[in-house]
Design a protein around this motif. Structure first.
Motif, short mmCIF file in Angstrom:
data_model
loop_
_atom_site.label_atom_id
_atom_site.label_comp_id
_atom_site.label_asym_id
_atom_site.label_seq_id
_atom_site.Cartn_x
_atom_site.Cartn_y
_atom_site.Cartn_z
N MET A 185 100.57 47.37 36.54
CA MET A 185 99.92 48.56 37.12
C MET A 185 98.72 48.98 36.29
SD MET A 185 100.83 50.92 39.59
CE MET A 185 102.56 51.40 39.54
N LYS A 186 97.62 49.25 36.96
CA LYS A 186 96.44 49.71 36.23
C LYS A 186 95.90 50.98 36.84
CE LYS A 186 94.80 45.30 34.40
NZ LYS A 186 95.75 45.40 33.28
N LYS A 187 95.42 51.86 35.97
CA LYS A 187 94.78 53.08 36.45
C LYS A 187 93.30 52.97 36.12
CE LYS A 187 94.92 58.08 35.95
NZ LYS A 187 95.50 59.20 35.20
N VAL A 188 92.47 53.03 37.14
CA VAL A 188 91.03 52.88 36.91
C VAL A 188 90.25 53.95 37.68
CG1 VAL A 188 91.08 50.37 36.55
CG2 VAL A 188 90.77 51.26 38.87
N GLU A 189 89.08 54.24 37.16
CA GLU A 189 88.11 54.99 37.95
C GLU A 189 87.26 53.94 38.64
OE1 GLU A 189 85.79 58.06 36.30
OE2 GLU A 189 87.42 58.77 35.02
N ALA A 190 86.96 54.16 39.91
CA ALA A 190 86.22 53.12 40.62
C ALA A 190 85.41 53.68 41.78
CB ALA A 190 87.19 52.06 41.14
N ILE A 191 84.42 52.87 42.19
CA ILE A 191 83.57 53.19 43.33
C ILE A 191 83.81 52.12 44.39
CG2 ILE A 191 81.16 53.36 44.12
CD1 ILE A 191 80.58 53.94 41.02
N VAL A 192 83.90 52.53 45.65
CA VAL A 192 84.12 51.55 46.73
C VAL A 192 82.79 50.86 47.05
CG1 VAL A 192 84.82 51.21 49.13
CG2 VAL A 192 86.01 52.91 47.71
N LEU A 193 82.74 49.56 46.82
CA LEU A 193 81.52 48.80 47.12
C LEU A 193 81.52 48.32 48.56
CD1 LEU A 193 81.17 46.46 43.98
CD2 LEU A 193 80.11 48.68 44.36
N ARG A 194 82.68 47.91 49.04
CA ARG A 194 82.79 47.32 50.37
C ARG A 194 84.17 47.58 50.92
NH1 ARG A 194 83.03 41.57 50.14
NH2 ARG A 194 82.62 41.54 47.90
N THR A 195 84.28 47.62 52.25
CA THR A 195 85.61 47.68 52.86
C THR A 195 85.66 46.71 54.04
OG1 THR A 195 85.23 49.31 54.60
CG2 THR A 195 85.62 50.17 52.39
N VAL A 196 86.81 46.13 54.24
CA VAL A 196 87.03 45.27 55.41
C VAL A 196 88.33 45.73 56.06
CG1 VAL A 196 87.39 42.91 56.21
CG2 VAL A 196 85.96 43.33 54.21
N ASP A 197 88.30 45.91 57.37
CA ASP A 197 89.54 46.27 58.06
C ASP A 197 90.51 45.10 58.01
OD1 ASP A 197 88.39 48.65 58.62
OD2 ASP A 197 88.00 48.23 60.74
N TYR A 198 91.77 45.44 57.85
CA TYR A 198 92.79 44.38 57.81
C TYR A 198 93.99 44.83 58.63
CZ TYR A 198 95.89 40.81 55.96
OH TYR A 198 96.76 39.75 55.84
N GLY A 199 94.23 44.11 59.70
CA GLY A 199 95.32 44.50 60.58
C GLY A 199 95.01 45.82 61.27
N GLU A 200 96.04 46.43 61.82
CA GLU A 200 95.83 47.63 62.61
C GLU A 200 95.48 48.85 61.78
OE1 GLU A 200 98.88 48.83 65.62
OE2 GLU A 200 98.29 46.82 66.33
N SER A 201 96.03 48.93 60.58
CA SER A 201 95.88 50.20 59.86
C SER A 201 95.42 50.06 58.41
CB SER A 201 97.20 50.97 59.89
OG SER A 201 98.21 50.19 59.28
N ASN A 202 95.23 48.83 57.96
CA ASN A 202 94.91 48.66 56.53
C ASN A 202 93.44 48.36 56.28
OD1 ASN A 202 97.77 48.68 56.26
ND2 ASN A 202 97.75 46.49 56.75
N LYS A 203 93.04 48.56 55.05
CA LYS A 203 91.69 48.16 54.63
C LYS A 203 91.81 47.38 53.33
CE LYS A 203 88.69 51.84 56.38
NZ LYS A 203 87.74 52.88 55.96
N ILE A 204 90.92 46.41 53.18
CA ILE A 204 90.81 45.75 51.88
C ILE A 204 89.53 46.27 51.24
CG2 ILE A 204 90.45 43.55 50.70
CD1 ILE A 204 92.04 42.25 53.02
N LEU A 205 89.68 46.82 50.04
CA LEU A 205 88.54 47.41 49.35
C LEU A 205 88.04 46.49 48.24
CD1 LEU A 205 89.91 51.03 48.67
CD2 LEU A 205 88.99 50.10 50.80
N THR A 206 86.74 46.45 48.08
CA THR A 206 86.17 45.86 46.86
C THR A 206 85.72 47.02 46.01
OG1 THR A 206 85.43 43.91 48.07
CG2 THR A 206 84.43 44.30 45.92
N LEU A 207 86.38 47.18 44.86
CA LEU A 207 86.11 48.31 43.98
C LEU A 207 85.31 47.87 42.76
CD1 LEU A 207 89.75 49.78 43.91
CD2 LEU A 207 87.81 50.74 45.17
N LEU A 208 84.41 48.73 42.33
CA LEU A 208 83.74 48.53 41.05
C LEU A 208 84.39 49.51 40.08
CD1 LEU A 208 81.43 47.36 39.26
CD2 LEU A 208 80.05 49.30 40.02
N SER A 209 85.13 48.99 39.11
CA SER A 209 85.90 49.88 38.24
C SER A 209 85.21 50.07 36.90
CB SER A 209 87.30 49.31 38.02
OG SER A 209 87.23 48.18 37.19
N ASP A 210 85.65 51.09 36.18
CA ASP A 210 85.05 51.37 34.87
C ASP A 210 85.45 50.33 33.82
OD1 ASP A 210 87.69 52.20 34.96
OD2 ASP A 210 87.36 54.08 33.90
#
Ligand code: ZN
Length: 250
Positions: A1-26
């Motif tokens: 488990m990791k705790k990060v501060e991050a900014i969302v660079l990109r999102t892609v819808d996945y399935g009916e209700s999910n998203k895959i995020l590309t995060l830029l973390s500290d």
């Protein structure tokens, strides 16, 4: 488990209700992470899964590469003014795309993280968006270790005060003796070189009002764009959209 501060660079819808995020973390560079249920407006992960969102994320993830799963997240800043303005969003898209291309997965990149966060704040606050992206390009080159040398002639290496041309091929300004050594060198005004130097040296947090004419804006854009194309080896999708915006003067 990791705790990060991050900014969302990109999102892609996945399935009916999910998203895959590309995060830029500290602290962990780029991270791919599944946000379960994030497409549902009432989901707790909805606001932290929007493009440009800045949050604190708890992510279940291994040490190597591969995608994680967001367990919990808290929104620090939504950058709503950016998302609701086509113009600002176009410039912000280019900023995050630059970061996306320059940073590797799980490679610490706190410099880029802080840069992007600061520049998004500037766009949110209504600072001159064109200057913001030029600053982004210059600082990104710096962080990537491919900063242009702006104080010496790129051909004979003598110190230069002012230059009339900037050579992409040689990687910098050309002095009076050398300015025909590259026939494709870009013609620039003295103030253009001065601004490039200012951008290279300045603390991005201190960006104030910059009064720059259209011809100088064009020169700054041309120099930095061609320099990045030549030396970074990456190409950009969002830039074409920015160029369209300018063409139609929207
Ligand atoms: Zn020279």
């Amino acid at each position: 488990m990791k705790k990060v501060e991050a900014i969302v660079l990109r999102t892609v819808d996945y399935g009916e209700s999910n998203k895959i995020l590309t995060l830029l973390s500290d602290t962990q560079g780029k991270i791919g992470a599944m946000a379960r249920g994030a497409k549902k407006p009432q989901s707790q992960l909805s606001s932290v899964s929007q493009p440009f969102a800045y949050g604190t994320y708890m992510i279940a993830i291994g040490e190597g590469r591969g995608m994680g799963t967001i367990i919990q997240a808290e929104l620090n800043e939504s950058f709503r003014a950016i998302r609701e303005d086509l113009f600002k969003a176009a410039y912000a898209s280019y900023v995050v795309e630059l970061a996306d291309r320059f940073v590797e997965e799980r490679e610490p990149s706190q410099g880029v993280f802080l840069l992007v966060l600061t520049l998004l704040s500037h766009l949110e606050d209504g600072k001159d968006p064109e200057i913001v992206v030029r600053l982004c390009e210059m600082k990104m080159l710096d962080l990537a270790g491919i900063r242009p040398e702006l104080y010496h002639c790129a051909h004979c290496f003598q110190p230069v005060e002012q230059a009339l041309r900037f050579s992409i091929m040689h990687g910098g300004p050309l002095c009076g003796n050398c300015h025909s050594s590259d026939e494709r060198a870009i013609w620039i005004k003295p103030v253009t070189l001065k601004l490039l130097r200012t951008f290279q040296a300045m603390d991005v947090r201190r960006l104030g009002e910059v009064n720059v004419g259209d011809d100088v804006r064009r020169q700054l854009g041309k120099v930095l764009k061609h320099y990045i194309d030549e030396y970074s080896g990456v190409t950009f999708k969002s830039r074409a959209f920015l160029e369209q915006l300018h063409k139609y003067d929207l």
